[in-house]
Design a protein around this motif. Structure first.
Motif, short mmCIF file in Angstrom:
data_model
loop_
_atom_site.label_atom_id
_atom_site.label_comp_id
_atom_site.label_asym_id
_atom_site.label_seq_id
_atom_site.Cartn_x
_atom_site.Cartn_y
_atom_site.Cartn_z
N UNK A 3 57.40 39.45 34.78
CA UNK A 3 56.42 40.33 34.12
C UNK A 3 55.02 40.17 34.70
N UNK A 4 54.78 39.04 35.36
CA UNK A 4 53.46 38.80 35.96
C UNK A 4 53.47 39.08 37.46
N UNK A 5 54.60 39.55 37.97
CA UNK A 5 54.74 39.74 39.41
C UNK A 5 53.66 40.72 39.93
N UNK A 6 53.05 40.37 41.04
CA UNK A 6 52.07 41.26 41.64
C UNK A 6 50.65 41.01 41.15
N UNK A 7 50.48 40.06 40.22
CA UNK A 7 49.14 39.81 39.68
C UNK A 7 48.14 39.46 40.79
N UNK A 8 48.58 38.57 41.67
CA UNK A 8 47.65 38.11 42.70
C UNK A 8 47.18 39.26 43.59
N UNK A 9 48.15 40.12 43.95
CA UNK A 9 47.80 41.29 44.78
C UNK A 9 46.81 42.20 44.06
N UNK A 10 47.04 42.39 42.77
CA UNK A 10 46.15 43.26 41.99
C UNK A 10 44.75 42.64 41.89
N UNK A 11 44.70 41.32 41.72
CA UNK A 11 43.39 40.65 41.66
C UNK A 11 42.64 40.93 42.96
N UNK A 12 43.35 40.77 44.06
CA UNK A 12 42.69 41.01 45.36
C UNK A 12 42.20 42.45 45.46
N UNK A 13 43.06 43.39 45.05
CA UNK A 13 42.65 44.80 45.20
C UNK A 13 41.53 45.13 44.22
N UNK A 17 38.00 46.66 45.39
CA UNK A 17 37.54 47.95 44.90
C UNK A 17 36.22 47.84 44.15
N UNK A 18 36.06 46.72 43.47
CA UNK A 18 35.00 46.62 42.49
C UNK A 18 33.94 45.60 42.88
N UNK A 19 34.05 45.08 44.11
CA UNK A 19 33.17 43.99 44.53
C UNK A 19 31.70 44.33 44.42
N UNK A 20 31.35 45.55 44.85
CA UNK A 20 29.94 45.91 44.89
C UNK A 20 29.34 45.97 43.48
N UNK A 21 30.07 46.62 42.58
CA UNK A 21 29.56 46.74 41.21
C UNK A 21 29.38 45.36 40.59
N UNK A 22 30.37 44.49 40.79
CA UNK A 22 30.26 43.14 40.23
C UNK A 22 29.10 42.37 40.86
N UNK A 23 28.95 42.54 42.17
CA UNK A 23 27.87 41.83 42.86
C UNK A 23 26.52 42.25 42.29
#
Lengths: 534, 295
Positions: A3-13, A17-23
């Motif tokens: 059920x948690x499969x792919x979490x790491x990939x999603x975190x990376x994406x 995607x959202x790096x600038x806004x967070x920065x």
């Protein structure tokens, strides 16, 4: 675990995607806390510190908005004075980030695609939690760094950072549930903010009902404050008692809330909430059925939010208006010659100028909506019906300007009401300050209309540049940069009369001419150009 | 009377020539099909007709008025359904239909109710929850419930299911009976074939063919299936295309103008039976776009 499969990939994406806004969020918060700390550190020696703590902590109304003073120290004062602002901003970041990576993906349909791949059912929520958690952990170290840079104890600085970010972490849990319950991003935000308001009110009441001890400089809050996470972090009393065991209720509630969030995922469908979207009206209300009605309807939610914010500001400033008089002597020993206007009036007029400059954001964004609807394509429907472009534009300007004046008048009225029983203030002086600043705002607005007509693709960049010039070179920030008078004159706000000056009509005439010319050109080009449709 | 008249219209976006001397005429009361693949210029042409875009040269008239200068007067009599319907997420479908109707100068309430039932549409939902098909229904109901004289429909059925598409065709036929004019841009050829009086085929921004479907058929090849008495395998003719023999039946295509010549040659082999099929619109279309595909 599938059920948690792919979490790491999603975190990376998510991070990509959202790096600038967070920065921007994290950088902004760090700079803000640095600015607050530097203001406190340079302005105050111990005597001044004592005085200001007594002044703030002995006033029950101010105690509601501050965190309770833990004792006499610069660090203690910093947490008391700025923790509410900082935690609310951290909560704002948390709500937005959680929403963006859960609800918003479902709304835009991205999660349909993601869910159809080899991604576990719990992975999207887990990835959102991890990303938001990372941002909050970053803030722990940023706060630590800021306080430590001002020679405060390293461990206590770290505790301060922890106490602020724990509020964000608590809200991650709340949002994990909120995004399951509501079907829309705005609905989930609303749940987040209502929860925040609810808990803040409890802790504010606890502080209001508490006692201030002028010997120890400590505010002892009423015990109801322990019902609220705001109370938990505030009662840590960092730099003095350091009750770090209060981390426990935070972590326990974070785990419980998140678990409930995961449970709810199984009870609903992708793209839907537990509470279905309400059915709306079958037919339109007659007020909607005109270009002006449409603009009113589209801007209504934002406008109501501003009404609440400005109203609350006004009441608050009015309520503390008598403090301005006392506070005046504190400020770098400046002495003012007031003539026939009271120092309170002067300060309130200045406050109004500052708040009204904030309204510039509102006004410009409201005008830019004309351009945004063009880009989104919604305007195509309207212009293909019996509405001329001139009418659509004129109604947008009318709509934005009407809102602007309502907000200014609301600000003046609420300050006046808040000040009843506090300080003597002149309604007219304040109204004049508001209206003369409105002239400057409308001048910037006219240039935005000009840009929407003439250079549509650059209109929003141009608008933000104008806004930066008007505010940055204006009277509030301009003097900080030691700029030439020539630059200073570029901002329309520099030409607005302050309460101490005599009234000169020339600047207002010039602004009126600029408004008329810019709007006329804007209209003419908007009528004639191609729509920039997709 | 001509409701739509475009003469030598050019439109250039930067370096891309979207329309090249485009000519288009639609008579009053006529259903005109406007077909071409994606990117051929259909949407650009319709937006010029609505005054949303200005042509670089040429003349575009609707109801005899200049499409850009007199957009306002024209829009009183026009209902438009865009290809990609964007709606305000917070309004309900019903509110949006009323809004557009009112901005267009009026809405037939009874017709609105009738269309909502016909298209099996729920007007109380927020627009953000609608699928593509339902968003198209919003625009279609708003357009068809108005008292417009000209409907400009830009791929209006690309998101509708077959049942709803039939209802759409019914509505368009009703509109024609009421004497209204329709410009139907589409690449669903079966729909155009069923509905339209005339068809214009657009390619790379130019109209390559205009006429009734029957007229267009004459311009292209017929498919023939022929059985002859003797020596079927010896038959050949320079004017025939896609020739093959299956079970002693000759299959080939021939241009209308060459039919006589080919038949007299065939007679020498003694024709036993002959079946001639008119080309479908799809075949007409492929005829004009064949090079694009093979390229």
């Amino acid at each position: 675990m599938h059920r948690f499969k792919g979490t790491f990939l999603l975190v990376k994406s998510n991070l990509r995607r959202d790096g600038l806004r967070l920065a921007i969020w994290l950088g902004g918060l760090t700079i803000l806390s640095l600015a607050l700390m530097s203001a406190y550190a340079t302005m105050m020696d111990e005597e001044a510190l004592k005085e200001i703590i007594i002044m703030r902590a002995s006033n029950p109304a101010i105690r509601m908005l501050d965190s309770p003073s833990p004792g006499l120290s610069l660090g203690g004062f910093y947490t008391a004075r700025s923790s509410v602002l900082m935690t609310i901003l951290i909560i704002a970041m948390t709500i937005q980030t959680m929403n963006k990576h859960t609800r918003e993906n479902e709304e835009t349909g991205v999660s349909d695609l993601v869910s159809s791949t080899m991604v576990g059912r719990y992975a999207p929520l887990t990835a959102a939690i991890i990303v938001t958690l990372l941002a909050n952990i970053f803030m722990i170290f940023a706060t630590t760094f800021v306080l430590y840079a001002y020679d405060l104890d390293l461990l206590y600085s770290f505790y301060t950072g922890v106490s602020f970010s724990l509020m964000g972490i608590f809200m991650i849990g709340v949002m994990a549930i909120a995004v399951q319950i509501s079907q829309t991003t705005s609905g989930a935000s609303k749940i987040g903010w209502l929860t925040t308001l609810f808990f803040f009110t409890i802790s504010a009441l606890g502080n209001l009902l508490g006692d201030f001890n002028p010997e120890t400089f400590k505010v002892a809050s009423h015990n109801i404050t322990f019902l609220s996470p705001f109370g938990w972090y505030q009662q840590m009393a960092v730099f003095h008692e350091n009750n770090m065991y209060l981390i426990v209720p935070f972590l326990v509630s974070f785990v419980i809330l998140s678990c409930i969030g995961y449970k709810l995922i199984n009870k609903r469908d992708v793209g839907h909430g537990l509470i279905p979207d309400k059915s709306g009206r079958k037919d339109a209300h007659k007020n909607l059925l005109s270009p002006l009605g449409l603009w009113r309807n589209l801007g209504r939610k934002t406008f109501i939010l501003w009404l609440i914010i400005i109203g609350a500001f006004g009441l608050l400033f009015g309520y503390v208006s008598d403090e301005f008089e006392e506070g005046l002597a504190e400020i770098e020993g400046l002495e003012y010659i007031f003539g026939d206007i009271s120092s309170t009036d002067y300060f309130l007029a200045m406050i109004i100028s500052i708040v009204v400059i904030c309204l510039l954001f509102f006004y410009i964004n409201s005008l830019l909506r004309l351009r945004r609807e063009e880009v989104d394509g919604t305007i195509e429907n309207i212009l293909a019906s019996g509405v001329t472009r001139s009418k659509l534009m004129a109604m947008k300007i009318l709509d934005a300007t009407f809102d602007l004046f309502v907000l200014i008048i609301l600000l003046v009225v609420t300050i006046y009401i808040g000040a009843i029983g506090q300080a003597e203030v002149s309604f007219l002086t304040m109204l004049e300050a508001g209206v003369s600043n409105a002239f400057a705002i409308m001048t910037v607005g006219a240039l935005v209309v000009f840009a929407i007509g003439l250079i549509p693709k650059l209109a929003s960049a141009f608008a933000y540049l104008m806004m930066l010039i008007a505010i940055g070179l204006g009277p509030v920030f301009g003097p900080m940069f030691n700029i030439d008078e020539w630059f200073y004159n570029l901002s329309p706000f520099s030409h607005v009369r302050t309460p101490l000056e005599d009234f000169v009509i020339l600047p207002y005439l010039i602004m009126s001419v600029i408004i008329i010319i810019a709007v006329t050109i804007g209209f003419n080009y908007y009528k004639k150009r191609n729509l920039e449709l997709n | 009377m001509k409701v739509i008249e475009m003469k030598n219209v050019d439109k250039i976006y930067g370096t891309v020539q979207a329309l090249k001397s485009l000519n288009l005429e639609v008579e009053k009361g006529e259903i005109m099909g406007f077909i071409g693949p994606n990117g051929a210029g259909k949407t650009t042409a319709t937006r010029i007709l609505l005054g949303l875009l200005q042509s670089d040269s040429g003349e575009s008239k609707v109801f005899g008025l200049d499409a850009f200068e007199n957009a306002f007067e024209i829009h009183k009599k026009v209902a438009y359904v865009p290809g990609d319907v964007t709606l305000w997420p917070n309004l309900t479908g019903g509110e949006f239909i009323d809004l557009l109707g009112s901005l267009r100068g009026g809405l037939n309430r009874d017709k609105k109710e009738y269309l909502i039932k016909l298209f099996d549409f729920d007007p109380t939902k927020r627009c953000r929850t609608y699928s593509k098909g339902n968003r198209q229904k919003v625009a279609l109901i708003a357009a068809l419930a108005s008292e417009a004289e000209l409907y400009i429909l830009d791929e209006p059925t690309s998101g509708l299911d077959p049942l709803m598409e039939m209802n759409f065709q019914k509505c368009i036929r009703e509109a024609k009976e009421e004497g209204k004019t329709v410009l139907l841009s589409s690449h669903i050829l079966a729909e155009v074939e069923k509905l339209c009086d005339r068809v214009s085929i657009i390619r790379h921004g130019e109209i390559v063919e205009t006429g009734s479907i029957d007229e267009l058929r004459h311009l292209t090849r017929l498919s023939l299936e022929v059985i002859v008495e003797k020596d079927a395998d010896k038959f050949s003719h320079p004017r025939i295309h896609d020739f093959n023999i299956v079970d002693n039946k000759l299959h080939f295509q021939v241009e209308g103008k060459d039919l006589n010549e080919v038949l007299s040659e065939l007679n020498k082999y003694k024709i036993v039976s002959l079946i001639s099929k008119p080309p479908t619109l799809e075949e007409l279309f492929m005829h004009h776009y064949g090079d694009d595909l093979s390229a």
